[in-house]
Design an enzyme around this catalytic site. Structure first.
Site, mmCIF file in Angstrom:
data_model
loop_
_atom_site.group_PDB
_atom_site.id
_atom_site.type_symbol
_atom_site.label_atom_id
_atom_site.label_comp_id
_atom_site.label_asym_id
_atom_site.label_seq_id
_atom_site.Cartn_x
_atom_site.Cartn_y
_atom_site.Cartn_z
ATOM 1 N N CYS A 257 0.822 -1.214 0.000
ATOM 2 C CA CYS A 257 0.000 0.000 0.000
ATOM 3 C C CYS A 257 0.858 1.267 0.000
ATOM 4 C CB CYS A 257 -0.981 -0.036 1.173
ATOM 5 S SG CYS A 257 -2.423 1.031 0.925
ATOM 6 N N HIS A 343 -4.035 -5.273 0.196
ATOM 7 C CA HIS A 343 -3.684 -5.828 1.506
ATOM 8 C C HIS A 343 -3.863 -7.353 1.537
ATOM 9 C CE1 HIS A 343 -3.098 -2.160 3.954
ATOM 10 N NE2 HIS A 343 -3.858 -1.621 3.007
ATOM 11 N N GLU A 345 -2.846 -9.384 3.758
ATOM 12 C CA GLU A 345 -3.070 -9.872 5.125
ATOM 13 C C GLU A 345 -4.532 -9.834 5.531
ATOM 14 O OE1 GLU A 345 -3.509 -5.654 5.582
ATOM 15 O OE2 GLU A 345 -2.042 -6.833 4.452
#
Length: 369
Positions: A257, A343, A345
């Site tokens: 990001c 993202h 995760e």
């Protein structure tokens, strides 16, 4: 539950447009850039994501608060959004393993939140007219004063916010006897990123936003990571210089990001403020290397310049956003460096993008061989 009267509240946009609603019971005023998230769940993770620092969140899901809060479902210490706007706020929560109500959690952190707003109309307006600053308040009788306060609120473009959310002192995550060591730059890092690296056999030392290459090198790491975070990437000169040092030495580097944008800037690729950012858990991305599609979680209001990336002799576009064809991932052709705008995760797929952490670990192992 005994009925309690609720005061009126409003959302005032920078262009003077007003949307009315009701306070959830916390009186006050908050100013910031207004944005919206299209996720149907995960509101607690959203509210604690450091990337949302300095933003008022509008949730498009109609019901917020219905499953309460859980101490395990946070991405940082405390709430990071500046305020909340929603349609229906649930004062009653029904999940058995919750630690309490969302209302009590907001009271603890003194977060101004308003509900009963026509969020469909508000989001449509933002989509049409672009991201802008806004003020939410229960002080609905003093519109002129609110307009003056809003006019003093700095715009997101050019705003450095990483220093507001970064750690002030280095700290460690994982098993100190792990086979790999990673130095991570915290410009707004999420806890689940660190958990994903640790469970893959990494011992991580997390450094403040302005750490130098020499400081991070003293840990004798096998690889380097630059995190997500809030604000405009261009003012992060220290982070860009750090990325240049790592790239020049051809050391394993992974960025997510804001970290992705920093790596692009370190390569001379510019960034720009988007008309509307990407925020949600349903964004489609195509991996140009494998040809596969991924459902991703995204949270960014800036992007890297696609034309400049395509023209760069040593940078390859690896992922693209299928809705607007913005760059969603890059890698360097001659260096051990890659990054993504989304993202992995957050696992919305749920496992579509976890391979990126495996790829980083493999890159580190190859460099050690």
């Amino acid at each position: 539950m005994k009925y309690q009267p609720r005061n009126k509240a409003l959302v005032l946009l920078a262009d003077g447009t007003i949307f009315y609603g009701k306070s959830i019971g916390i009186e006050g005023t908050a100013t910031a850039e207004i944005c919206f998230n299209t996720g149907m769940t995960g509101y607690q993770e959203i509210f604690t994501d450091p990337s949302y620092y300095g933003q008022i969140m509008v949730t498009t899901n109609a019901h917020i608060g219905n499953y309460g809060v859980n101490d395990r479902e946070v991405e940082s210490e405390g709430i990071k959004i500046s305020g909340l706007v929603c349609r229906n706020f649930s004062f009653i929560h029904s999940r058995p393993d919750s630690n309490g109500s969302l209302k009590d959690w907001f009271v603890k952190h003194n977060l101004v939140a308003i509900s009963d707003v026509d969020t469909r109309a508000l989001v449509s307006y933002i989509r049409e007219n672009g991201a802008m600053n806004a003020i939410i308040s229960t002080d609905i009788e003093n519109i002129d004063a609110l307009k003056e306060q809003l006019a003093r609120t700095p715009k997101m473009e050019g705003l450095e916010l990483a220093s507001k959310v970064s750690t002030t002192e280095p700290y460690f995550v994982g098993d100190e006897n792990a086979p790999l060591k990673i130095s991570a730059l915290d410009i707004g890092i999420k806890k689940n990123i660190l958990r994903n690296l640790a469970k893959r056999g990494a011992y991580i030392k997390v450094y403040p936003y302005n750490a130098s290459f020499e400081e991070m090198q003293n840990f004798s790491p096998d690889g380097y990571f630059i995190s997500n975070g809030p604000g405009d990437p261009e003012p992060l000169v220290d982070a860009q210089n750090l990325a240049r040092e790592i790239i020049a030495r051809d050391l394993p580097l992974f960025g997510i990001c804001l970290g992705h944008q920093v790596i692009a800037l370190a390569n001379g690729i510019s960034t720009y403020k988007m008309h509307n950012g990407h925020r949600g858990i349903n964004h489609p991305v195509k991996n140009l290397v494998t040809g596969k599609g991924e459902i991703t979680s995204q949270n960014h209001g800036f992007a890297i310049n696609r034309e400049e990336t395509e023209a760069h002799g040593d940078v390859e576009i690896t992922h693209v956003h299928l809705n607007d064809h913005t760059v969603a991932g890059i890698k360097m052709k001659s260096k051990n460096v890659f990054s993504v705008q989304y993202h992995p995760e957050a696992s919305p797929g749920p496992n579509d993008a976890e391979y990126l952490f495996d790829q980083f670990i493999e890159n580190i192992k190859k460099s050690k061989a």
